[in-house]
Motif scaffolding. Structure first.
Motif, PDB file in Angstrom:
ATOM      1  N   UNK A 177       0.821  -1.217   0.000  1.00  0.00           N
ATOM      2  CA  UNK A 177       0.000   0.000   0.000  1.00  0.00           C
ATOM      3  C   UNK A 177       0.855   1.268   0.000  1.00  0.00           C
ATOM      4  N   UNK A 178       2.151   1.131   0.366  1.00  0.00           N
ATOM      5  CA  UNK A 178       2.984   2.340   0.414  1.00  0.00           C
ATOM      6  C   UNK A 178       4.335   2.192  -0.287  1.00  0.00           C
ATOM      7  N   UNK A 179       4.686   0.985  -0.738  1.00  0.00           N
ATOM      8  CA  UNK A 179       5.954   0.786  -1.439  1.00  0.00           C
ATOM      9  C   UNK A 179       5.816   1.194  -2.904  1.00  0.00           C
ATOM     10  N   UNK A 180       6.789   1.929  -3.392  1.00  0.00           N
ATOM     11  CA  UNK A 180       6.760   2.406  -4.774  1.00  0.00           C
ATOM     12  C   UNK A 180       6.906   1.255  -5.771  1.00  0.00           C
ATOM     13  N   UNK A 181       6.430   1.492  -6.988  1.00  0.00           N
ATOM     14  CA  UNK A 181       6.682   0.562  -8.079  1.00  0.00           C
ATOM     15  C   UNK A 181       8.192   0.416  -8.251  1.00  0.00           C
ATOM     16  N   UNK A 182       8.641  -0.823  -8.353  1.00  0.00           N
ATOM     17  CA  UNK A 182      10.061  -1.154  -8.423  1.00  0.00           C
ATOM     18  C   UNK A 182      10.792  -0.927  -7.099  1.00  0.00           C
ATOM     19  N   UNK A 183      10.035  -0.629  -6.040  1.00  0.00           N
ATOM     20  CA  UNK A 183      10.630  -0.558  -4.719  1.00  0.00           C
ATOM     21  C   UNK A 183      11.101  -1.931  -4.273  1.00  0.00           C
ATOM     22  N   UNK A 242       6.957 -13.892  -1.104  1.00  0.00           N
ATOM     23  CA  UNK A 242       7.270 -12.757  -1.975  1.00  0.00           C
ATOM     24  C   UNK A 242       6.797 -13.014  -3.409  1.00  0.00           C
ATOM     25  N   UNK A 243       7.034 -14.201  -3.908  1.00  0.00           N
ATOM     26  CA  UNK A 243       6.606 -14.545  -5.257  1.00  0.00           C
ATOM     27  C   UNK A 243       5.091 -14.486  -5.384  1.00  0.00           C
ATOM     28  N   UNK A 244       4.398 -14.986  -4.368  1.00  0.00           N
ATOM     29  CA  UNK A 244       2.934 -14.970  -4.377  1.00  0.00           C
ATOM     30  C   UNK A 244       2.370 -13.554  -4.450  1.00  0.00           C
ATOM     31  N   UNK A 245       3.087 -12.599  -3.865  1.00  0.00           N
ATOM     32  CA  UNK A 245       2.573 -11.232  -3.790  1.00  0.00           C
ATOM     33  C   UNK A 245       3.159 -10.298  -4.847  1.00  0.00           C
ATOM     34  N   UNK A 246       3.728 -10.844  -5.893  1.00  0.00           N
ATOM     35  CA  UNK A 246       4.143 -10.026  -7.025  1.00  0.00           C
ATOM     36  C   UNK A 246       5.514  -9.400  -6.916  1.00  0.00           C
ATOM     37  N   UNK A 247       6.395 -10.003  -6.119  1.00  0.00           N
ATOM     38  CA  UNK A 247       7.779  -9.532  -6.019  1.00  0.00           C
ATOM     39  C   UNK A 247       8.694 -10.446  -6.832  1.00  0.00           C
ATOM     40  N   UNK A 248       9.682  -9.850  -7.470  1.00  0.00           N
ATOM     41  CA  UNK A 248      10.711 -10.612  -8.179  1.00  0.00           C
ATOM     42  C   UNK A 248      11.986 -10.610  -7.344  1.00  0.00           C
ATOM     43  N   UNK A 249      12.556 -11.777  -7.115  1.00  0.00           N
ATOM     44  CA  UNK A 249      13.781 -11.860  -6.339  1.00  0.00           C
ATOM     45  C   UNK A 249      14.964 -11.558  -7.253  1.00  0.00           C
ATOM     46  N   UNK A 250      15.627 -10.432  -6.982  1.00  0.00           N
ATOM     47  CA  UNK A 250      16.699  -9.946  -7.838  1.00  0.00           C
ATOM     48  C   UNK A 250      18.084 -10.391  -7.370  1.00  0.00           C
ATOM     49  N   UNK A 251      18.179 -10.718  -6.095  1.00  0.00           N
ATOM     50  CA  UNK A 251      19.465 -11.158  -5.557  1.00  0.00           C
ATOM     51  C   UNK A 251      19.197 -12.124  -4.417  1.00  0.00           C
TER      52      UNK A 251
END
Length: 219
Positions: free
Chosen positions: A147-153, A172-181
């Motif tokens: 609700x408050x994290x920016x796009x690409x945050x 994280x994957x379930x909620x639309x986050x991509x693991x970058x590292x």
């Protein structure tokens, strides 16, 4: 360990220019609070403040907000922050804020797109299945952060707990986050700029490898 109530802790905090007694009033107004448009990084569960004190002192062009629940812990964080800023001849109120708040209600404090990065360092793993929803990386909490994290945050997460680390990747994957590292041994990886927390030092001395990941929110 249960902390004894210290009557002097809250007055000392309230005397500080960088402690907020009413953080909810800053919702949608955080850039006004800092008087700049610099990125805002949030640490959930700052403990004794080693992490945010170093980060805040080193990065004057980033605003840091650190949250914990106990005055008796936050007052130690306050002192640690003051100590680190004194080394660089700066004032903490320039780019750091502390607040006492239950993280379960964090969405009451920040508005849409106000936070660029979230740090979660060594949160309670809540190993019993019936308690999993209390994990700070659980999908219930991730929904609040969105609700408050920016796009690409980003969410930067460190833990000593193998099960929590594995489950958190799924959350994280379930909620639309991509693991970058991701690394399963932070101190033997090529990761640079790590700030060691008091828990991190303790676990490392016990021979436990530190796990770390960076997840990016892509809605």
């Amino acid at each position: 360990m249960r902390l004894r109530k210290k009557a002097w802790a809250r007055p000392e905090l309230e005397s500080s220019k960088f402690f907020l007694t009413d953080p909810e009033t800053r919702k949608d107004k955080w850039h006004e609070e800092f008087k700049n448009d610099n990125p805002i990084y949030l640490e959930l569960g700052c403990g004794k403040g080693n992490f945010v004190s170093v980060k805040g002192a080193e990065n004057k062009d980033i605003n840091y907000v650190a949250i914990d629940i106990k005055d008796e812990v936050l007052v130690l964080a306050k002192r640690q922050i003051e100590k680190e800023f004194e080394k660089v001849n700066r004032k903490p109120e320039e780019n750091v804020r502390l607040m006492a708040k239950q993280i379960a209600f964090i969405e009451e404090v920040f508005g849409k797109d106000e936070v660029d990065r979230i740090y979660i360092n060594f949160c309670n793993p809540w190993p019993k299945k019936k308690h999993n929803k209390r994990r700070l990386t659980h999908t219930n909490f991730l929904s609040k952060y969105k609700t408050f994290l920016k796009l690409n945050g980003e969410i930067w997460f460190k833990t000593d707990d193998d099960e929590l680390f594995r489950d958190s990747q799924e959350y994280l994957t379930q909620k639309g986050f991509d693991i970058k590292y991701i690394t399963y041994d932070l101190h033997e990886s090529n990761f640079t700029g790590n700030v060691e927390t008091e828990h991190e030092r303790m676990f490392t001395e016990m021979g436990i490898k530190i796990k770390c990941l960076i997840a990016q929110y892509n809605r």
